[in-house]
Write a protein that holds these residues in place. Structure first.
Motif: not given
Length: 127
Positions: A21-27, A97-105
């Motif tokens: 899938l195409d996602v933003k680099v930060s995501t 200890n992992i970051p969560k993914i924001k729904l908006s991402e």
């Protein structure tokens, strides 16, 4: 965050859907970071799983596990014990200890309900 070994295993597998899938680099960076952390946990789970399976599987004349059609063959008298131990392994809770993914991402992405359901523990709504 607290996750069971089962959650870790399933989340790691489902993160693979983002590879195409195409996602933003930060995501993408965040998803890659989560994958790498979970991969280390999955490796440890696999080692523990193999110890259980090998303890209860049929062995050949050299004492090596007997594999049929790519699967270890558990001795019939040990199926219940092996199943119990594997279930116990996958029920273990770990603090990961992992970051969560924001729904908006990921809100514009098309993923299956199965994938979404599996990933729910690591997705958070935006504040």
């Amino acid at each position: 965050m607290q996750l069971t070994n089962n959650d870790i295993y399933n989340i790691y597998q489902q993160l693979g859907v983002f590879a195409n899938l195409d996602v933003k680099v930060s995501t993408g960076f965040k998803i890659n970071k989560i994958s790498k952390i979970l991969l280390e946990e999955v490796k440890e789970i696999d080692v523990a799983k193999m110890k259980i399976v090998e303890a209860y599987c049929e062995k050949d004349e050299d004492g090596k596990p007997r594999i049929e059609n790519g699967n270890y063959k558990i001795l019939p008298e040990f199926i219940d014990q092996a199943t119990t131990e594997l279930n116990d392994l996958f029920d273990v809770q770990l603090d990961v200890n992992i970051p969560k993914i924001k729904l908006s991402e990921i809100e514009d992405l098309k993923i299956s309900m199965t994938t979404l359901s599996t990933l729910m523990p690591i997705i958070e709504e935006d504040e």
